[in-house]
Design a protein around this motif. Sequence first.
Motif, PDB file in Angstrom:
ATOM      1  N   SER A 352       0.830  -1.212   0.000  1.00  0.00           N
ATOM      2  CA  SER A 352       0.000   0.000   0.000  1.00  0.00           C
ATOM      3  C   SER A 352       0.862   1.260   0.000  1.00  0.00           C
ATOM      4  N   VAL A 353       2.020   1.200   0.636  1.00  0.00           N
ATOM      5  CA  VAL A 353       2.922   2.350   0.644  1.00  0.00           C
ATOM      6  C   VAL A 353       3.480   2.590  -0.756  1.00  0.00           C
ATOM      7  N   ILE A 354       3.834   1.499  -1.443  1.00  0.00           N
ATOM      8  CA  ILE A 354       4.407   1.618  -2.784  1.00  0.00           C
ATOM      9  C   ILE A 354       3.376   2.171  -3.758  1.00  0.00           C
ATOM     10  N   SER A 355       2.167   1.671  -3.706  1.00  0.00           N
ATOM     11  CA  SER A 355       1.134   2.173  -4.633  1.00  0.00           C
ATOM     12  C   SER A 355       0.821   3.635  -4.351  1.00  0.00           C
ATOM     13  N   ALA A 356       0.851   4.024  -3.077  1.00  0.00           N
ATOM     14  CA  ALA A 356       0.596   5.426  -2.736  1.00  0.00           C
ATOM     15  C   ALA A 356       1.699   6.334  -3.284  1.00  0.00           C
ATOM     16  N   LEU A 357       2.940   5.893  -3.186  1.00  0.00           N
ATOM     17  CA  LEU A 357       4.049   6.681  -3.723  1.00  0.00           C
ATOM     18  C   LEU A 357       3.936   6.811  -5.243  1.00  0.00           C
ATOM     19  N   ALA A 358       3.536   5.729  -5.895  1.00  0.00           N
ATOM     20  CA  ALA A 358       3.371   5.783  -7.353  1.00  0.00           C
ATOM     21  C   ALA A 358       2.282   6.773  -7.732  1.00  0.00           C
ATOM     22  N   ARG A 359       1.161   6.740  -7.022  1.00  0.00           N
ATOM     23  CA  ARG A 359       0.067   7.673  -7.322  1.00  0.00           C
ATOM     24  C   ARG A 359       0.491   9.112  -7.035  1.00  0.00           C
ATOM     25  N   GLU A 360       1.253   9.297  -5.976  1.00  0.00           N
ATOM     26  CA  GLU A 360       1.750  10.632  -5.656  1.00  0.00           C
ATOM     27  C   GLU A 360       2.627  11.171  -6.785  1.00  0.00           C
ATOM     28  N   SER A 361       3.472  10.309  -7.333  1.00  0.00           N
ATOM     29  CA  SER A 361       4.386  10.755  -8.390  1.00  0.00           C
ATOM     30  C   SER A 361       3.637  11.118  -9.665  1.00  0.00           C
ATOM     31  N   ALA A 362       2.502  10.491  -9.897  1.00  0.00           N
ATOM     32  CA  ALA A 362       1.744  10.754 -11.126  1.00  0.00           C
ATOM     33  C   ALA A 362       1.266  12.199 -11.214  1.00  0.00           C
ATOM     34  N   ALA A 363       1.226  12.888 -10.082  1.00  0.00           N
ATOM     35  CA  ALA A 363       0.761  14.275 -10.059  1.00  0.00           C
ATOM     36  C   ALA A 363       1.884  15.279 -10.313  1.00  0.00           C
ATOM     37  N   LEU A 364       3.101  14.806 -10.548  1.00  0.00           N
ATOM     38  CA  LEU A 364       4.235  15.705 -10.748  1.00  0.00           C
ATOM     39  C   LEU A 364       4.076  16.546 -12.015  1.00  0.00           C
ATOM     40  N   ASP A 365       4.596  17.756 -11.959  1.00  0.00           N
ATOM     41  CA  ASP A 365       4.674  18.611 -13.143  1.00  0.00           C
ATOM     42  C   ASP A 365       5.587  17.931 -14.157  1.00  0.00           C
ATOM     43  N   GLU A 410       0.563   5.332 -13.312  1.00  0.00           N
ATOM     44  CA  GLU A 410      -0.772   5.102 -12.755  1.00  0.00           C
ATOM     45  C   GLU A 410      -1.152   3.630 -12.878  1.00  0.00           C
ATOM     46  N   ASP A 411      -0.803   3.013 -13.998  1.00  0.00           N
ATOM     47  CA  ASP A 411      -1.065   1.578 -14.172  1.00  0.00           C
ATOM     48  C   ASP A 411      -0.278   0.757 -13.150  1.00  0.00           C
ATOM     49  N   PHE A 412       0.947   1.167 -12.874  1.00  0.00           N
ATOM     50  CA  PHE A 412       1.747   0.464 -11.868  1.00  0.00           C
ATOM     51  C   PHE A 412       1.078   0.527 -10.502  1.00  0.00           C
ATOM     52  N   ALA A 413       0.565   1.688 -10.138  1.00  0.00           N
ATOM     53  CA  ALA A 413      -0.139   1.814  -8.862  1.00  0.00           C
ATOM     54  C   ALA A 413      -1.357   0.895  -8.824  1.00  0.00           C
ATOM     55  N   LEU A 414      -2.124   0.867  -9.910  1.00  0.00           N
ATOM     56  CA  LEU A 414      -3.316   0.018  -9.971  1.00  0.00           C
ATOM     57  C   LEU A 414      -2.950  -1.460  -9.840  1.00  0.00           C
ATOM     58  N   LEU A 415      -1.913  -1.886 -10.562  1.00  0.00           N
ATOM     59  CA  LEU A 415      -1.509  -3.285 -10.497  1.00  0.00           C
ATOM     60  C   LEU A 415      -0.989  -3.644  -9.112  1.00  0.00           C
ATOM     61  N   THR A 416      -0.273  -2.746  -8.482  1.00  0.00           N
ATOM     62  CA  THR A 416       0.242  -3.000  -7.131  1.00  0.00           C
ATOM     63  C   THR A 416      -0.905  -3.187  -6.148  1.00  0.00           C
ATOM     64  N   GLU A 417      -1.952  -2.397  -6.303  1.00  0.00           N
ATOM     65  CA  GLU A 417      -3.120  -2.529  -5.429  1.00  0.00           C
ATOM     66  C   GLU A 417      -3.829  -3.856  -5.638  1.00  0.00           C
ATOM     67  N   ALA A 418      -3.741  -4.412  -6.831  1.00  0.00           N
ATOM     68  CA  ALA A 418      -4.412  -5.681  -7.139  1.00  0.00           C
ATOM     69  C   ALA A 418      -3.524  -6.893  -6.907  1.00  0.00           C
ATOM     70  N   TRP A 419      -2.252  -6.677  -6.584  1.00  0.00           N
ATOM     71  CA  TRP A 419      -1.296  -7.779  -6.596  1.00  0.00           C
ATOM     72  C   TRP A 419      -1.588  -8.859  -5.551  1.00  0.00           C
ATOM     73  N   ALA A 420      -1.987  -8.471  -4.351  1.00  0.00           N
ATOM     74  CA  ALA A 420      -2.261  -9.470  -3.312  1.00  0.00           C
ATOM     75  C   ALA A 420      -3.380 -10.427  -3.720  1.00  0.00           C
ATOM     76  N   PRO A 421      -4.534  -9.948  -4.187  1.00  0.00           N
ATOM     77  CA  PRO A 421      -5.561 -10.902  -4.629  1.00  0.00           C
ATOM     78  C   PRO A 421      -5.136 -11.702  -5.858  1.00  0.00           C
ATOM     79  N   LEU A 422      -4.344 -11.134  -6.757  1.00  0.00           N
ATOM     80  CA  LEU A 422      -3.860 -11.895  -7.907  1.00  0.00           C
ATOM     81  C   LEU A 422      -2.928 -13.014  -7.458  1.00  0.00           C
ATOM     82  N   MET A 423      -2.068 -12.738  -6.504  1.00  0.00           N
ATOM     83  CA  MET A 423      -1.177 -13.774  -5.970  1.00  0.00           C
ATOM     84  C   MET A 423      -1.981 -14.880  -5.286  1.00  0.00           C
TER      85      MET A 423
END
Length: 441
Positions: A352-365, A410-423
Amino acid sequence: MRRICLTLPTNRACPETIAAIGGEAAYAAAHFDVEVHLLILDSSEPDTFAAHAEAVRALGAVPHVVTHHLGEPQQRDFLRQVIGRAEVAKPDLMLELMLPAGLSYGACTNRAFLIAAALGCESVHRRDSDSRYQTVDGAPVFPVHHELMSLGKRAADAARGPVETALDARHADKRVAMVGSSFVGELSVDIGEIRGLDPEVYYDVVSLWAPGHWSDEQKRELVDDSFRGAGSEPFTGDRATLTLVDPMRVDMCNISFHGVHERVPLPPATGTIGSDYFLIHLVHDAALPGVLHNRNIVNFYTAERRTDAGFIAYQTRFVKFFLSMLYFNHVYERMTAAGETLLDGQGHVRASVISALARESAALDRSENVHRLDRVDAAYRRLGGRYAQFADILATRRERLLDEARSDIEDFALLTEAWAPLMRASREAGPLLPAVAGRPT
């Protein structure tokens, strides 16, 4: 007997590599108490796939080695079953991220991670089709030797093996999450021609993967250390160090993971060099123990990238790598600052920390990326010839490439959020996977 997955993703003809990795699988089974699942994920054209199938048959039956040669239709069937069981959001997009139409270094390895879980394997060991093993007195030097000596063990137990130790005692109870080495031979990125044509242009271009705020000295050090692997020193004897492994010292053609790959996937970006290196940084920044050894693999270039079409495709992947670094440099800096707080109480990465960081970065200028494209354009026009022609093509794709770089994170964040149920769903899907050679004995 524990199960491991030795995997070879490929989209090109490589029967010799299949024979060689079959030898590594046999070595692992003969020298360690493991059942090796040799997993060949094959996206090749039909004629090449048939040649690979013949190479797999030629491996024959080997005790404790089970081979799986899966084409894209079989991989897609598996993924559909897993995605359906996982009940994740946007299942059609999830399938596209896992098996995209375009080339994706991260996605092919992510498929290996899920399939390894389905096979009951506790670790994944990756090799590449455009590399080969070093030899000593005619015998191949297999990286799996060091991988199985340490991977998954408590660091304190691994330290009692044939390794030097450069690891703080406070990490002793953590599991060794990664064992890897690098390569010798050609640069990992096919830009030696640029360096030969104009060393200053080479510096200007390669320095673009550094954070924009770095000093010229920091960028120069990065350029000097980039894409060189272990240089050209041949293997003469084993060396291995238990440590927090510097990401610059290992390569994805010569890597193995335990645990961490079940928590966080690789970025699934298409047509982007370096999109599969994220976990190497994560292991280091989260202060997870690793082993760095010197059984380097030999890197070589295939003929395809020397063609006009291959050149354009490769240079596009190279530029997309630079654009991705706007986002990943941000994530890496945040991970470095977070350190061991990236881990939960059991020592596992908090996805959850990794996906949050990825989403945060997506907002960069994205003005820094506009600057990167300007720099590439100027550098390639200075080189002239086919580089200037590529700059003309790049000029027509600027907005699309800028948009893709942002959507990729953004896709990386989405996949990271889904990774536990996929595993979880993958672990339930083992019977779906056929073996084409060998049976456990």
